[in-house]
Design a protein around this motif. Structure first.
Motif, PDB file in Angstrom:
ATOM      1  N   ASN A 187       0.746  -1.145   0.079  1.00 43.37           N
ATOM      2  CA  ASN A 187       0.182   0.112  -0.180  1.00 43.37           C
ATOM      3  C   ASN A 187       0.889   1.208   0.093  1.00 43.37           C
ATOM      4  O   ASN A 187       1.790   1.449   0.743  1.00 43.37           O
ATOM      5  CB  ASN A 187      -0.870   0.016   1.228  1.00 43.37           C
ATOM      6  N   ASP A 188       0.649   2.239  -0.853  1.00 40.27           N
ATOM      7  CA  ASP A 188       1.412   3.417  -0.887  1.00 40.27           C
ATOM      8  C   ASP A 188       0.518   4.407  -0.081  1.00 40.27           C
ATOM      9  O   ASP A 188      -0.424   5.127  -0.645  1.00 40.27           O
ATOM     10  CB  ASP A 188       1.444   3.754  -2.470  1.00 40.27           C
ATOM     11  N   ALA A 189       0.868   4.780   1.090  1.00 39.85           N
ATOM     12  CA  ALA A 189       0.312   5.604   1.971  1.00 39.85           C
ATOM     13  C   ALA A 189       1.244   6.172   3.161  1.00 39.85           C
ATOM     14  O   ALA A 189       2.347   5.316   3.360  1.00 39.85           O
ATOM     15  CB  ALA A 189      -0.935   4.924   2.751  1.00 39.85           C
ATOM     16  N   ARG A 190       0.764   7.209   3.468  1.00 40.05           N
ATOM     17  CA  ARG A 190       2.057   7.747   4.791  1.00 40.05           C
ATOM     18  C   ARG A 190       1.098   7.058   6.017  1.00 40.05           C
ATOM     19  O   ARG A 190       0.108   7.362   6.410  1.00 40.05           O
ATOM     20  CB  ARG A 190       1.492   9.378   4.863  1.00 40.05           C
ATOM     21  N   THR A 191       2.009   6.305   6.624  1.00 38.10           N
ATOM     22  CA  THR A 191       1.645   5.794   7.738  1.00 38.10           C
ATOM     23  C   THR A 191       2.823   5.645   8.806  1.00 38.10           C
ATOM     24  O   THR A 191       3.888   6.104   8.690  1.00 38.10           O
ATOM     25  CB  THR A 191       1.452   4.251   7.492  1.00 38.10           C
ATOM     26  N   HIS A 192       2.248   5.746  10.005  1.00 37.82           N
ATOM     27  CA  HIS A 192       3.293   5.845  11.040  1.00 37.82           C
ATOM     28  C   HIS A 192       3.396   4.749  12.188  1.00 37.82           C
ATOM     29  O   HIS A 192       2.655   4.138  12.188  1.00 37.82           O
ATOM     30  CB  HIS A 192       3.310   7.203  11.717  1.00 37.82           C
ATOM     31  N   ARG A 193       4.273   4.854  12.960  1.00 33.54           N
ATOM     32  CA  ARG A 193       4.175   4.001  14.229  1.00 33.54           C
ATOM     33  C   ARG A 193       2.880   4.214  15.145  1.00 33.54           C
ATOM     34  O   ARG A 193       2.290   5.194  15.041  1.00 33.54           O
ATOM     35  CB  ARG A 193       5.370   4.146  15.173  1.00 33.54           C
ATOM     36  N   GLY A 194       2.139   3.071  15.534  1.00 36.62           N
ATOM     37  CA  GLY A 194       0.860   3.315  15.830  1.00 36.62           C
ATOM     38  C   GLY A 194      -0.278   2.751  14.837  1.00 36.62           C
ATOM     39  O   GLY A 194      -1.326   2.515  15.475  1.00 36.62           O
ATOM     40  N   THR A 195       0.259   2.722  13.688  1.00 35.13           N
ATOM     41  CA  THR A 195      -0.828   2.103  12.437  1.00 35.13           C
ATOM     42  C   THR A 195      -0.784   0.926  12.581  1.00 35.13           C
ATOM     43  O   THR A 195      -1.933   0.063  11.867  1.00 35.13           O
ATOM     44  CB  THR A 195      -0.744   2.844  11.363  1.00 35.13           C
ATOM     45  N   SER A 196       0.229   0.155  13.201  1.00 31.94           N
ATOM     46  CA  SER A 196       0.185  -1.338  12.965  1.00 31.94           C
ATOM     47  C   SER A 196      -1.074  -1.897  13.509  1.00 31.94           C
ATOM     48  O   SER A 196      -1.895  -1.605  14.519  1.00 31.94           O
ATOM     49  CB  SER A 196       1.253  -2.001  13.805  1.00 31.94           C
ATOM     50  N   GLY A 197      -1.695  -2.747  12.778  1.00 31.38           N
ATOM     51  CA  GLY A 197      -3.141  -3.484  12.966  1.00 31.38           C
ATOM     52  C   GLY A 197      -4.325  -2.801  12.733  1.00 31.38           C
ATOM     53  O   GLY A 197      -5.466  -3.012  12.558  1.00 31.38           O
ATOM     54  N   ALA A 198      -3.933  -1.822  11.611  1.00 24.23           N
ATOM     55  CA  ALA A 198      -5.181  -1.040  11.244  1.00 24.23           C
ATOM     56  C   ALA A 198      -5.754  -1.744  10.082  1.00 24.23           C
ATOM     57  O   ALA A 198      -5.302  -2.301   9.255  1.00 24.23           O
ATOM     58  CB  ALA A 198      -4.868   0.510  10.584  1.00 24.23           C
ATOM     59  N   PRO A 199      -7.102  -1.670   9.880  1.00 22.67           N
ATOM     60  CA  PRO A 199      -7.778  -2.098   8.809  1.00 22.67           C
ATOM     61  C   PRO A 199      -7.681  -1.195   7.567  1.00 22.67           C
ATOM     62  O   PRO A 199      -7.707  -0.047   7.493  1.00 22.67           O
ATOM     63  CB  PRO A 199      -9.404  -2.183   8.977  1.00 22.67           C
ATOM     64  N   VAL A 200      -7.407  -1.753   6.336  1.00 20.89           N
ATOM     65  CA  VAL A 200      -7.045  -1.311   5.131  1.00 20.89           C
ATOM     66  C   VAL A 200      -8.437  -1.468   4.266  1.00 20.89           C
ATOM     67  O   VAL A 200      -8.544  -2.771   4.013  1.00 20.89           O
ATOM     68  CB  VAL A 200      -5.911  -1.518   4.341  1.00 20.89           C
ATOM     69  N   VAL A 201      -9.192  -0.545   3.858  1.00 20.41           N
ATOM     70  CA  VAL A 201     -10.520  -0.720   3.315  1.00 20.41           C
ATOM     71  C   VAL A 201     -10.547   0.015   2.051  1.00 20.41           C
ATOM     72  O   VAL A 201     -10.022   1.090   1.601  1.00 20.41           O
ATOM     73  CB  VAL A 201     -11.542  -0.472   4.178  1.00 20.41           C
ATOM     74  N   VAL A 202     -11.699  -0.583   0.987  1.00 19.74           N
ATOM     75  CA  VAL A 202     -12.343   0.283   0.058  1.00 19.74           C
ATOM     76  C   VAL A 202     -13.653   0.482   0.374  1.00 19.74           C
ATOM     77  O   VAL A 202     -14.381  -0.327   0.941  1.00 19.74           O
ATOM     78  CB  VAL A 202     -11.916  -0.422  -1.401  1.00 19.74           C
ATOM     79  N   ARG A 203     -14.155   1.403  -0.226  1.00 24.43           N
ATOM     80  CA  ARG A 203     -15.700   1.756  -0.385  1.00 24.43           C
ATOM     81  C   ARG A 203     -16.518   0.519  -1.048  1.00 24.43           C
ATOM     82  O   ARG A 203     -16.068   0.202  -2.135  1.00 24.43           O
ATOM     83  CB  ARG A 203     -16.138   3.153  -0.758  1.00 24.43           C
ATOM     84  N   SER A 204     -17.468   0.095  -0.703  1.00 19.19           N
ATOM     85  CA  SER A 204     -18.403  -0.698  -1.647  1.00 19.19           C
ATOM     86  C   SER A 204     -19.763  -0.578  -1.452  1.00 19.19           C
ATOM     87  O   SER A 204     -20.122   0.295  -0.731  1.00 19.19           O
ATOM     88  CB  SER A 204     -17.964  -2.213  -1.217  1.00 19.19           C
ATOM     89  N   ASP A 205     -20.608  -1.384  -2.078  1.00 22.30           N
ATOM     90  CA  ASP A 205     -21.958  -1.408  -1.664  1.00 22.30           C
ATOM     91  C   ASP A 205     -22.549  -2.397  -0.681  1.00 22.30           C
ATOM     92  O   ASP A 205     -21.824  -3.416  -0.325  1.00 22.30           O
ATOM     93  CB  ASP A 205     -22.785  -1.947  -3.309  1.00 22.30           C
ATOM     94  N   GLY A 206     -23.595  -2.055  -0.400  1.00 18.73           N
ATOM     95  CA  GLY A 206     -24.264  -3.093   0.701  1.00 18.73           C
ATOM     96  C   GLY A 206     -24.623  -2.397   1.961  1.00 18.73           C
ATOM     97  O   GLY A 206     -24.341  -1.203   2.152  1.00 18.73           O
ATOM     98  N   PRO A 207     -25.228  -2.945   3.088  1.00 20.98           N
ATOM     99  CA  PRO A 207     -25.569  -2.445   4.220  1.00 20.98           C
ATOM    100  C   PRO A 207     -24.285  -1.840   4.921  1.00 20.98           C
ATOM    101  O   PRO A 207     -24.599  -0.629   5.895  1.00 20.98           O
ATOM    102  CB  PRO A 207     -26.420  -3.746   4.966  1.00 20.98           C
ATOM    103  N   PHE A 208     -23.396  -2.281   4.956  1.00 15.67           N
ATOM    104  CA  PHE A 208     -21.852  -1.807   5.478  1.00 15.67           C
ATOM    105  C   PHE A 208     -21.129  -1.642   4.290  1.00 15.67           C
ATOM    106  O   PHE A 208     -20.621  -2.569   3.750  1.00 15.67           O
ATOM    107  CB  PHE A 208     -21.368  -2.886   6.483  1.00 15.67           C
ATOM    108  N   PRO A 209     -20.937  -0.320   4.006  1.00 19.12           N
ATOM    109  CA  PRO A 209     -20.481  -0.114   2.632  1.00 19.12           C
ATOM    110  C   PRO A 209     -18.833   0.002   2.547  1.00 19.12           C
ATOM    111  O   PRO A 209     -18.250   1.008   2.015  1.00 19.12           O
ATOM    112  CB  PRO A 209     -20.909   1.391   2.168  1.00 19.12           C
TER     113      PRO A 209
END
Length: 243
Positions: free
Chosen positions: A175-197
């Motif tokens: 993933n090409d993103a600005r991340t730092h210490r403390g981000t470990s364990g974070a969910p990486v997501v994309v928007r989608s359709d559905g009740p939980f988008p």
């Protein structure tokens, strides 16, 4: 007040040795067949090379979806009778830097506001996400967050390696993103359709760098490892059942 449900999926994790605060990290909730799990990077809970050996963690759960200043802190022991309480994985590429701890619903506040991911909201390994596809990383970089409302922040990024391919033989993509210490364990997501988008692509683990990089001339790579979400299906499998 309308708050995106995604922000109720992520939690801020604090690690402790006894009463001593050690580190902060990110995590999120995952549900399977009525069972609830806390997901984070395995190195958040135990990192022998780094000398990181916490014995418990704390995280915050909202107790009112409208009054965001209403929340409770949960404390979870990492060991019982000397036995670790988390599950971690291994595959053909070696250790997988993801861990899950099952949460007992009886210890949760009765009005807990939860929005866990599930198998239905995880991306399949054969899903198509083109190079450069936008993603979001939901977490607590350097322990930074909305301290009044206990909400995470979101960083934007992009798929930076062939999705579905194990980068250098490991069970993650980049993933090409600005991340730092403390981000470990974070969910990486994309928007989608559905009740939980939102669709969960994976779990952010660590930022990559090159030992040939010179501080005076080169910026950091800015690339992060994201372990594929399908590892959660294995780690949350009931004992005695095949994945």
């Amino acid at each position: 007040m309308l708050i995106d449900e995604l922000l109720f999926s992520a939690v801020r994790i604090s690690t402790f040795s006894g009463a001593r605060l050690l580190t902060s990290a990110s995590g999120f909730l995952y549900e399977r067949s009525g069972r609830l799990f806390l997901v984070t990077s395995r190195h958040v809970l135990h990192d022998a090379p780094g000398g990181h050996h916490p014995d418990r963690i704390e995280f915050v759960i909202h107790t009112d979806a409208v009054d965001l200043t209403s929340w409770a802190t949960l404390s979870i022991l990492l060991y019982r009778d000397g036995v670790s309480q988390w599950r971690q994985g291994i595959d053909s590429g070696g250790e997988v830097d993801v861990a899950v701890i099952e949460l007992q619903r009886a210890v949760l506040p009765p009005t807990a506001v939860l929005r866990p991911f599930s198998a239905e909201s995880c991306a399949a390994r054969d899903a198509v996400f083109a190079i450069g596809s936008p993603v979001l990383v939901v977490g607590y970089p350097l322990g930074f967050y909305d301290t009044v409302h206990q909400l995470p922040v979101v960083r934007s990024g992009a798929v930076a390696s062939a999705y579905g391919v194990r980068f250098q033989g490991k069970g993650y993509f980049l993933n090409d993103a600005r991340t730092h210490r403390g981000t470990s364990g974070a969910p990486v997501v994309v928007r989608s359709d559905g009740p939980f988008p939102w669709t969960l692509l994976g779990i952010h683990s660590a930022s990559l760098d090159m030992n040939t990089r010179e501080d005076d001339f080169d910026e950091r790579l800015g690339l992060g490892c994201v372990w594929y979400a399908d590892i959660l299906e294995t780690l949350t499998q009931p004992s005695g059942e095949a994945p």
